[in-house]
Design a protein around this motif. Structure first.
Motif, PDB file in Angstrom:
ATOM      1  N   ILE A  53     -16.602  38.807  20.877  1.00  0.00           N
ATOM      2  CA  ILE A  53     -16.938  40.217  20.658  1.00  0.00           C
ATOM      3  C   ILE A  53     -18.452  40.419  20.670  1.00  0.00           C
ATOM      4  O   ILE A  53     -18.962  41.386  21.247  1.00  0.00           O
ATOM      5  CB  ILE A  53     -16.327  40.713  19.334  1.00  0.00           C
ATOM      6  CG1 ILE A  53     -14.803  40.600  19.371  1.00  0.00           C
ATOM      7  CG2 ILE A  53     -16.735  42.164  19.069  1.00  0.00           C
ATOM      8  CD1 ILE A  53     -14.129  40.879  18.043  1.00  0.00           C
ATOM      9  N   ILE A  54     -19.181  39.509  20.020  1.00  0.00           N
ATOM     10  CA  ILE A  54     -20.648  39.601  20.000  1.00  0.00           C
ATOM     11  C   ILE A  54     -21.198  39.615  21.430  1.00  0.00           C
ATOM     12  O   ILE A  54     -22.049  40.443  21.778  1.00  0.00           O
ATOM     13  CB  ILE A  54     -21.250  38.429  19.205  1.00  0.00           C
ATOM     14  CG1 ILE A  54     -20.964  38.610  17.710  1.00  0.00           C
ATOM     15  CG2 ILE A  54     -22.767  38.298  19.455  1.00  0.00           C
ATOM     16  CD1 ILE A  54     -21.296  37.397  16.868  1.00  0.00           C
ATOM     17  N   GLU A  55     -20.706  38.709  22.253  1.00  0.00           N
ATOM     18  CA  GLU A  55     -21.206  38.603  23.627  1.00  0.00           C
ATOM     19  C   GLU A  55     -20.796  39.803  24.476  1.00  0.00           C
ATOM     20  O   GLU A  55     -21.496  40.171  25.417  1.00  0.00           O
ATOM     21  CB  GLU A  55     -20.737  37.283  24.229  1.00  0.00           C
ATOM     22  CG  GLU A  55     -21.458  36.093  23.584  1.00  0.00           C
ATOM     23  CD  GLU A  55     -20.911  34.734  24.002  1.00  0.00           C
ATOM     24  OE1 GLU A  55     -19.856  34.710  24.671  1.00  0.00           O
ATOM     25  OE2 GLU A  55     -21.537  33.713  23.643  1.00  0.00           O
ATOM     26  N   SER A  56     -19.681  40.438  24.118  1.00  0.00           N
ATOM     27  CA  SER A  56     -19.269  41.646  24.833  1.00  0.00           C
ATOM     28  C   SER A  56     -20.223  42.807  24.561  1.00  0.00           C
ATOM     29  O   SER A  56     -20.253  43.781  25.318  1.00  0.00           O
ATOM     30  CB  SER A  56     -17.845  42.049  24.434  1.00  0.00           C
ATOM     31  OG  SER A  56     -17.805  42.629  23.140  1.00  0.00           O
ATOM     32  N   LYS A  57     -21.003  42.683  23.477  1.00  0.00           N
ATOM     33  CA  LYS A  57     -22.000  43.708  23.141  1.00  0.00           C
ATOM     34  C   LYS A  57     -23.343  43.439  23.825  1.00  0.00           C
ATOM     35  O   LYS A  57     -24.297  44.199  23.651  1.00  0.00           O
ATOM     36  CB  LYS A  57     -22.229  43.758  21.624  1.00  0.00           C
ATOM     37  CG  LYS A  57     -20.977  43.901  20.784  1.00  0.00           C
ATOM     38  CD  LYS A  57     -20.291  45.219  20.991  1.00  0.00           C
ATOM     39  CE  LYS A  57     -19.050  45.339  20.099  1.00  0.00           C
ATOM     40  NZ  LYS A  57     -18.316  46.617  20.316  1.00  0.00           N
ATOM     41  N   GLY A  58     -23.425  42.331  24.573  1.00  0.00           N
ATOM     42  CA  GLY A  58     -24.657  41.991  25.274  1.00  0.00           C
ATOM     43  C   GLY A  58     -25.586  41.093  24.490  1.00  0.00           C
ATOM     44  O   GLY A  58     -26.737  40.871  24.896  1.00  0.00           O
ATOM     45  N   SER A  59     -25.128  40.569  23.355  1.00  0.00           N
ATOM     46  CA  SER A  59     -25.945  39.678  22.532  1.00  0.00           C
ATOM     47  C   SER A  59     -25.469  38.237  22.666  1.00  0.00           C
ATOM     48  O   SER A  59     -24.344  37.982  23.092  1.00  0.00           O
ATOM     49  CB  SER A  59     -25.871  40.111  21.059  1.00  0.00           C
ATOM     50  OG  SER A  59     -26.446  41.388  20.880  1.00  0.00           O
TER      51      SER A  59
END
Length: 256
Positions: A53-59
């Motif tokens: 989920i974190i990576e789906s936010k671009g982080s």
């Protein structure tokens, strides 16, 4: 410009207990605010879900499967961050647990388990992060306490003792480290809907007792907690130090 920035863009945060519940929500909230997030938990599968989920936010998400009561594991986390030259701007000590034994029934094992998880780990993570933040010129440390650290509840004496100690530890660390540009604060939640409270809140009588002492007449939703956590991690809170922000629907303001 008088409106401070709530953005965490360019920052890196470490969140313990990030696999589920409050820690999971804060880690994702930080990613939405622009931060990369180091997530720590004992369960790899939970960490992987949070990281996705974190990576789906671009982080970026950095996963550490670790037992926060094991000092060697804590050492390894910071050694790895150092070796990868990952700067730490924000620490959230969220990992915690409770065993609801009555005072006369508390065993040595229960005492040590709760103390090590809730309090000892928070201090060791804070000490490790504080040294790095001092060298870097500042940072934000946030520890999750509880309204149980401020008022007497049916949560158990050991849990309450750890949460009260966190409130005092927050003040002392803020006093010692304020001159280094390190802000140390804590958050004191009341009841929130999480996997850990699901069974308790399913008990209608217990839920009604909670609502009876909560002016807003509801339990907390995780977004209610993420906002304060972002505030305390951002530039908006640069002059807030040594405080405990109770996120409790007004529960702690009442007298008789």
């Amino acid at each position: 410009m008088y409106l401070p920035s709530f953005s965490l863009k360019g920052k890196t945060a470490l969140v313990t207990g990030a696999g589920r519940g409050i820690g999971h929500a804060i880690a994702i909230g930080y990613a939405e605010a622009g931060a990369d997030v180091v997530i720590v938990s004992r369960t790899q599968s939970d960490l992987e879900k949070t990281a996705e989920i974190i990576e789906s936010k671009g982080s970026k998400a950095y996963i550490f499967e670790a037992d926060v009561t094991n000092k060697d594991h804590i050492e390894k986390i910071f050694e790895t961050l150092d070796s990868k030259k990952i700067r730490l701007d924000i620490l959230v000590n969220n990992a915690g647990m409770n065993i609801r034994s009555k005072a006369m029934d508390v065993s040595d094992e229960e005492w040590n388990t709760i103390m090590n998880t809730n309090l000892r780990s928070a201090f060791w993570f804070s000490q490790k992060a504080g040294k790095r933040m001092k060298e870097a010129g500042g940072g934000k440390i946030i520890t999750i306490s509880s309204v149980a650290g401020h008022v007497a509840l049916r949560t158990g004496v050991v849990y309450a003792s750890t949460k009260a100690a966190i409130i005092q530890m927050t003040k002392n660390l803020a006093l010692e480290w304020g001159e280094y540009g390190i802000n140390v604060n804590s958050i004191g939640p009341w009841y929130f809907k999480t996997p850990l409270t699901e069974k308790l809140l399913a008990n209608e009588e217990y839920l009604n007792d909670i609502l009876a002492v909560t002016p807003q007449k509801r339990v907390g939703e995780l977004p209610d907690l993420v906002g304060p956590a972002v505030f305390l991690a951002s530039e908006a809170s640069n002059y807030v130090n040594g405080q405990t922000l109770f996120v409790d629907g007004g529960m702690t303001i009442q007298g008789f």
